[in-house]
Design a protein around this motif. Structure first.
Motif, PDB file in Angstrom:
ATOM      1  N   LEU A  74       0.938  -1.351  -0.018  1.00  0.00           N
ATOM      2  CA  LEU A  74       0.486   0.258  -0.359  1.00  0.00           C
ATOM      3  C   LEU A  74       1.022   1.537   0.116  1.00  0.00           C
ATOM      4  N   ILE A  75       2.002   1.252   0.858  1.00  0.00           N
ATOM      5  CA  ILE A  75       2.352   2.597   1.128  1.00  0.00           C
ATOM      6  C   ILE A  75       3.540   2.866  -0.616  1.00  0.00           C
ATOM      7  N   THR A  81      -0.090   9.473  -5.192  1.00  0.00           N
ATOM      8  CA  THR A  81      -1.371   9.976  -5.485  1.00  0.00           C
ATOM      9  C   THR A  81      -2.028  11.397  -4.458  1.00  0.00           C
ATOM     10  N   THR A  82      -1.241  11.062  -3.668  1.00  0.00           N
ATOM     11  CA  THR A  82      -1.433  11.899  -2.721  1.00  0.00           C
ATOM     12  C   THR A  82      -0.121  13.402  -2.291  1.00  0.00           C
ATOM     13  N   PRO A  83      -0.493  14.743  -1.789  1.00  0.00           N
ATOM     14  CA  PRO A  83       0.499  16.318  -1.910  1.00  0.00           C
ATOM     15  C   PRO A  83       1.741  15.562  -1.087  1.00  0.00           C
ATOM     16  N   GLN A  84       1.554  14.049   0.037  1.00  0.00           N
ATOM     17  CA  GLN A  84       2.105  14.257   1.284  1.00  0.00           C
ATOM     18  C   GLN A  84       3.429  13.568   0.588  1.00  0.00           C
ATOM     19  N   LEU A  85       3.058  13.011  -0.708  1.00  0.00           N
ATOM     20  CA  LEU A  85       3.956  11.516  -0.833  1.00  0.00           C
ATOM     21  C   LEU A  85       4.699  11.713  -2.578  1.00  0.00           C
ATOM     22  N   LEU A  86       4.830  13.298  -3.287  1.00  0.00           N
ATOM     23  CA  LEU A  86       4.863  13.704  -4.768  1.00  0.00           C
ATOM     24  C   LEU A  86       5.689  12.512  -5.356  1.00  0.00           C
ATOM     25  N   CYS A  87       5.527  12.432  -6.054  1.00  0.00           N
ATOM     26  CA  CYS A  87       6.223  11.537  -7.135  1.00  0.00           C
ATOM     27  C   CYS A  87       7.528  12.787  -7.818  1.00  0.00           C
ATOM     28  N   PRO A  88       8.959  12.893  -7.174  1.00  0.00           N
ATOM     29  CA  PRO A  88       9.847  13.745  -7.876  1.00  0.00           C
ATOM     30  C   PRO A  88       9.965  13.761  -9.126  1.00  0.00           C
ATOM     31  N   ASN A  89       9.521  12.894  -9.948  1.00  0.00           N
ATOM     32  CA  ASN A  89       9.604  13.689 -11.669  1.00  0.00           C
ATOM     33  C   ASN A  89       8.441  14.276 -12.672  1.00  0.00           C
ATOM     34  N   GLY A  90       7.402  14.440 -11.108  1.00  0.00           N
ATOM     35  CA  GLY A  90       5.679  15.276 -11.464  1.00  0.00           C
ATOM     36  C   GLY A  90       4.693  14.498 -12.091  1.00  0.00           C
ATOM     37  N   TYR A  95      -7.039  12.595 -10.647  1.00  0.00           N
ATOM     38  CA  TYR A  95      -7.114  12.937  -9.891  1.00  0.00           C
ATOM     39  C   TYR A  95      -6.248  12.065  -8.504  1.00  0.00           C
ATOM     40  N   MET A  96      -6.299  13.007  -7.477  1.00  0.00           N
ATOM     41  CA  MET A  96      -5.367  12.934  -6.320  1.00  0.00           C
ATOM     42  C   MET A  96      -6.201  11.878  -5.529  1.00  0.00           C
ATOM     43  N   ILE A  97      -5.343  10.466  -4.446  1.00  0.00           N
ATOM     44  CA  ILE A  97      -6.174  10.235  -3.669  1.00  0.00           C
ATOM     45  C   ILE A  97      -7.274  10.670  -2.500  1.00  0.00           C
ATOM     46  N   ASP A  98      -8.209  10.922  -2.339  1.00  0.00           N
ATOM     47  CA  ASP A  98      -9.386  11.352  -1.419  1.00  0.00           C
ATOM     48  C   ASP A  98      -9.205  11.229  -0.531  1.00  0.00           C
ATOM     49  N   THR A  99      -9.051  12.004   0.843  1.00  0.00           N
ATOM     50  CA  THR A  99      -8.303  12.196   2.195  1.00  0.00           C
ATOM     51  C   THR A  99      -8.503  11.113   3.129  1.00  0.00           C
ATOM     52  N   ARG A 100     -10.050  10.729   2.994  1.00  0.00           N
ATOM     53  CA  ARG A 100     -11.159   9.719   3.126  1.00  0.00           C
ATOM     54  C   ARG A 100     -10.052   8.155   3.490  1.00  0.00           C
ATOM     55  N   THR A 101      -9.330   7.995   2.204  1.00  0.00           N
ATOM     56  CA  THR A 101      -9.103   6.685   1.502  1.00  0.00           C
ATOM     57  C   THR A 101      -7.680   6.990   2.025  1.00  0.00           C
ATOM     58  N   GLU A 102      -7.311   7.805   2.151  1.00  0.00           N
ATOM     59  CA  GLU A 102      -5.410   8.141   2.335  1.00  0.00           C
ATOM     60  C   GLU A 102      -5.381   7.954   4.534  1.00  0.00           C
ATOM     61  N   GLN A 103      -6.777   8.436   5.006  1.00  0.00           N
ATOM     62  CA  GLN A 103      -6.622   7.959   6.401  1.00  0.00           C
ATOM     63  C   GLN A 103      -6.422   6.951   6.674  1.00  0.00           C
TER      64      GLN A 103
END
Length: 117
Positions: A74-75, A81-90, A95-103
């Motif tokens: 999962l990690i 997919t989330t602003p907390q773990l951005l792809c270094p290549n952009g 659509y980014m992951i929804d907050t509820r699923t990430e939590q």
């Protein structure tokens, strides 16, 4: 199928996907995964784990990238997919992951026994 395995499958379906740059492994490194996720991966020797850790890499990273991409933890799926773990290549999904699923994913990771991949 155990409760945790069902939860892993459910969470995986809710993580948006995107296409990585071929050959990139900038987000691959030592990570932890639940025992259930580890059971889905090929067993690596202690020497393979030690060599990967010495290079701050993953023992499942091969010459053509992730050798367990379809079963990656999962990690690993969260990267990009989330602003907390951005792809270094952009790279990113439409659509980014929804907050509820990430939590829910982080809660699952906290409540399960995590081991070094």
């Amino acid at each position: 199928m155990t409760r945790n395995n069902r939860k892993i499958d459910e969470l995986r379906r809710r993580i948006p996907s995107f296409t990585c740059i071929v050959g990139c492994h900038d987000c691959c490194g030592p990570v932890t995964a639940s025992s259930e996720e580890m059971a889905r991966l090929p067993v690596k020797s202690e020497a393979e784990h030690d060599a990967a850790l010495a290079e701050l890499s993953c023992p499942h990273l091969g010459s053509h990238g992730c050798e367990v991409y379809n079963e990656r933890p999962l990690i690993c799926r969260l990267f990009g997919t989330t602003p907390q773990l951005l792809c270094p290549n952009g790279q990113r999904p439409v659509y980014m992951i929804d907050t509820r699923t990430e939590q829910e994913i982080h809660a699952f990771l906290r409540q399960t026994r995590q081991v070094l991949v």
